[in-house]
Design an enzyme around this catalytic site. Sequence first.
Site, mmCIF file in Angstrom:
data_model
loop_
_atom_site.group_PDB
_atom_site.id
_atom_site.type_symbol
_atom_site.label_atom_id
_atom_site.label_comp_id
_atom_site.label_asym_id
_atom_site.label_seq_id
_atom_site.Cartn_x
_atom_site.Cartn_y
_atom_site.Cartn_z
ATOM 1 N N ASP A 134 34.093 -22.914 34.965
ATOM 2 C CA ASP A 134 34.525 -21.708 34.267
ATOM 3 C C ASP A 134 35.325 -22.113 33.029
ATOM 4 O O ASP A 134 35.889 -23.214 32.978
ATOM 5 C CB ASP A 134 35.450 -20.869 35.167
ATOM 6 C CG ASP A 134 34.689 -20.090 36.241
ATOM 7 O OD1 ASP A 134 33.451 -20.101 36.238
ATOM 8 O OD2 ASP A 134 35.363 -19.466 37.086
ATOM 9 N N ARG A 184 26.639 -20.829 30.770
ATOM 10 C CA ARG A 184 26.882 -19.394 30.967
ATOM 11 C C ARG A 184 27.556 -18.847 29.710
ATOM 12 O O ARG A 184 28.606 -19.340 29.306
ATOM 13 C CB ARG A 184 27.802 -19.159 32.164
ATOM 14 C CG ARG A 184 28.116 -17.669 32.386
ATOM 15 C CD ARG A 184 29.302 -17.474 33.337
ATOM 16 N NE ARG A 184 29.074 -18.097 34.619
ATOM 17 C CZ ARG A 184 30.061 -18.582 35.382
ATOM 18 N NH1 ARG A 184 31.319 -18.497 34.998
ATOM 19 N NH2 ARG A 184 29.787 -19.149 36.534
ATOM 20 N N HIS A 227 27.897 -7.413 31.688
ATOM 21 C CA HIS A 227 27.535 -6.125 32.310
ATOM 22 C C HIS A 227 27.148 -5.107 31.239
ATOM 23 O O HIS A 227 26.852 -3.970 31.543
ATOM 24 C CB HIS A 227 28.730 -5.558 33.105
ATOM 25 C CG HIS A 227 29.400 -6.593 33.943
ATOM 26 N ND1 HIS A 227 30.559 -7.224 33.562
ATOM 27 C CD2 HIS A 227 29.038 -7.132 35.120
ATOM 28 C CE1 HIS A 227 30.887 -8.117 34.483
ATOM 29 N NE2 HIS A 227 29.989 -8.091 35.433
HETATM 30 P P1 FDA Z 1 32.291 -5.377 28.092
HETATM 31 O O1 FDA Z 1 33.497 -5.499 28.974
HETATM 32 O O2 FDA Z 1 32.434 -5.589 26.623
HETATM 33 O O3 FDA Z 1 31.661 -3.986 28.390
HETATM 34 C C1 FDA Z 1 30.693 -3.429 27.508
HETATM 35 C C2 FDA Z 1 30.117 -2.162 28.096
HETATM 36 O O4 FDA Z 1 29.405 -2.493 29.291
HETATM 37 C C3 FDA Z 1 31.142 -1.148 28.543
HETATM 38 O O5 FDA Z 1 31.585 -0.384 27.462
HETATM 39 C C4 FDA Z 1 30.345 -0.350 29.545
HETATM 40 O O6 FDA Z 1 29.484 0.536 28.878
HETATM 41 C C5 FDA Z 1 29.491 -1.417 30.199
HETATM 42 N N1 FDA Z 1 30.086 -1.899 31.441
HETATM 43 C C6 FDA Z 1 30.891 -2.966 31.598
HETATM 44 N N2 FDA Z 1 31.244 -3.094 32.895
HETATM 45 C C7 FDA Z 1 30.648 -2.091 33.542
HETATM 46 C C8 FDA Z 1 30.616 -1.661 34.895
HETATM 47 N N3 FDA Z 1 31.278 -2.317 35.852
HETATM 48 N N4 FDA Z 1 29.917 -0.553 35.203
HETATM 49 C C9 FDA Z 1 29.253 0.118 34.260
HETATM 50 N N5 FDA Z 1 29.235 -0.235 32.948
HETATM 51 C C10 FDA Z 1 29.922 -1.315 32.607
HETATM 52 N N6 FDA Z 1 35.287 -14.914 31.184
HETATM 53 C C11 FDA Z 1 35.912 -16.054 30.806
HETATM 54 O O7 FDA Z 1 36.747 -16.015 29.901
HETATM 55 N N7 FDA Z 1 35.629 -17.240 31.422
HETATM 56 C C12 FDA Z 1 34.703 -17.336 32.405
HETATM 57 O O8 FDA Z 1 34.462 -18.426 32.925
HETATM 58 C C13 FDA Z 1 34.020 -16.143 32.810
HETATM 59 N N8 FDA Z 1 33.079 -16.157 33.800
HETATM 60 C C14 FDA Z 1 32.310 -15.036 34.015
HETATM 61 C C15 FDA Z 1 31.232 -15.087 34.884
HETATM 62 C C16 FDA Z 1 30.373 -13.999 34.999
HETATM 63 C C17 FDA Z 1 29.184 -14.093 35.913
HETATM 64 C C18 FDA Z 1 30.621 -12.809 34.241
HETATM 65 C C19 FDA Z 1 29.697 -11.621 34.314
HETATM 66 C C20 FDA Z 1 31.734 -12.737 33.444
HETATM 67 C C21 FDA Z 1 32.587 -13.819 33.316
HETATM 68 N N9 FDA Z 1 33.702 -13.764 32.496
HETATM 69 C C22 FDA Z 1 34.341 -14.936 32.155
HETATM 70 C C23 FDA Z 1 34.216 -12.452 32.027
HETATM 71 C C24 FDA Z 1 33.686 -12.098 30.645
HETATM 72 O O9 FDA Z 1 34.285 -12.930 29.681
HETATM 73 C C25 FDA Z 1 34.007 -10.650 30.285
HETATM 74 O O10 FDA Z 1 35.399 -10.466 30.289
HETATM 75 C C26 FDA Z 1 33.403 -9.618 31.207
HETATM 76 O O11 FDA Z 1 32.107 -9.984 31.593
HETATM 77 C C27 FDA Z 1 33.347 -8.267 30.507
HETATM 78 O O12 FDA Z 1 32.484 -8.308 29.396
HETATM 79 P P2 FDA Z 1 31.024 -7.646 29.411
HETATM 80 O O13 FDA Z 1 30.118 -8.578 28.677
HETATM 81 O O14 FDA Z 1 30.631 -7.401 30.809
HETATM 82 O O15 FDA Z 1 31.097 -6.333 28.581
#
Ligand code: FDA
Length: 308
Positions: A134, A184, A227
């Site tokens: 990570d 990732r 997500h």
């Molecule tokens: P973001 O949070 O920008 O959301 C964008 C849009 O997606 C939202 O406005 C909404 O519409 C939709 N959405 C998001 N979550 C939703 C939900 N639960 N239900 C419905 N809609 C939703 N970070 C890090 O710094 N180091 C790491 O090693 C990791 N490891 C990691 C592993 C995995 C498998 C994942 C998925 C994530 C990480 N992260 C991470 C976290 C990552 O950096 C980030 O903070 C989160 O994934 C949130 O960003 P998103 O890309 O999901 O979209």
Amino acid sequence: MLGPVFLAASHSSGIRRAVSAAPVSRAVVDRFVAGERLDPCLRTVRSLTARGLDVTLDHLGEGITSRAEAERNRDAYLALARALSAEGLGERAEMSVKLSAFGQALVGGDDVAYANVLPVVEAAAEAGTTVTLDMEDHTTADSTFGVLDALRERFPQTGAVVQSYLFRTEDDCRRLADQGVRVRLVKGAYKEPPGVAYQHKHEVDRAYVRCLKILLAGEGYPMIGTHDPRMIAIAEELVHRFGRGHGDYEFQMLYGMREMEQLRLAAEGHRMRVYVPYGTDWYGYFMRRLAERPANVGFFLRSLAGRH
Ligand code: FDA
């Protein structure tokens, strides 16, 4: 914006004690964490794999302050690797580790972290699986990539994480893609200063797509961690455009987030891996999830008000 408040709270020991002791916390935490011990976590893993999802397991722990704690975390991962092997889950379940749980911030941290994580990577290989490192806050990035390089000399399947909010990440993607690394791609979950990271969502999203294209064009194995419906739609189109077939890339999401979407992607033929955290040290992980998404905060506050 409550996000920065929760990120600040993730470092506060006073708030940690209060939240950890709150009677409602456990039920709320269970939504994002698959139990405090390995057994319930393995039950979750079995149920996810039965539904066509792969997993990566995270034994929660970060920012430890003694070698003894680092060794305890190492031992927890060794027990996990043994369990995966015994259950024959090596092909479906990998492990994610945070080097700060292995001593990265201690004196001589790179060496301490490497010495503790190496047996875990060896045990993973014996169990037929692998480890992804990570990525934590930006001050740890060079150290983490250094440990990655050392591990990959013997275990080239060891994976890395890159965060699109950091200015440096496109260069990191080019280097890792050239080296054929499992990477990732995520947006990034820590509070980073404007000197090193994009501060606005649209900039982070644009950088995410640029990084995704670099990874998909390269020699490595891209793991698309998001997500975000927009990022997922773009990725679905790009994997097709770059001629990536099943097994040449995967999507990843966190446990408890968008389960229907996880199943949809798997049903459409994409490999879909769920990041499954377990263990007692859930506080920092939980706070970052609250910081990410207003809906998660609402869930937490409703539970405090007795509606869960
Ligand atoms: P973001 O949070 O920008 O959301 C964008 C849009 O997606 C939202 O406005 C909404 O519409 C939709 N959405 C998001 N979550 C939703 C939900 N639960 N239900 C419905 N809609 C939703 N970070 C890090 O710094 N180091 C790491 O090693 C990791 N490891 C990691 C592993 C995995 C498998 C994942 C998925 C994530 C990480 N992260 C991470 C976290 C990552 O950096 C980030 O903070 C989160 O994934 C949130 O960003 P998103 O890309 O999901 O979209």
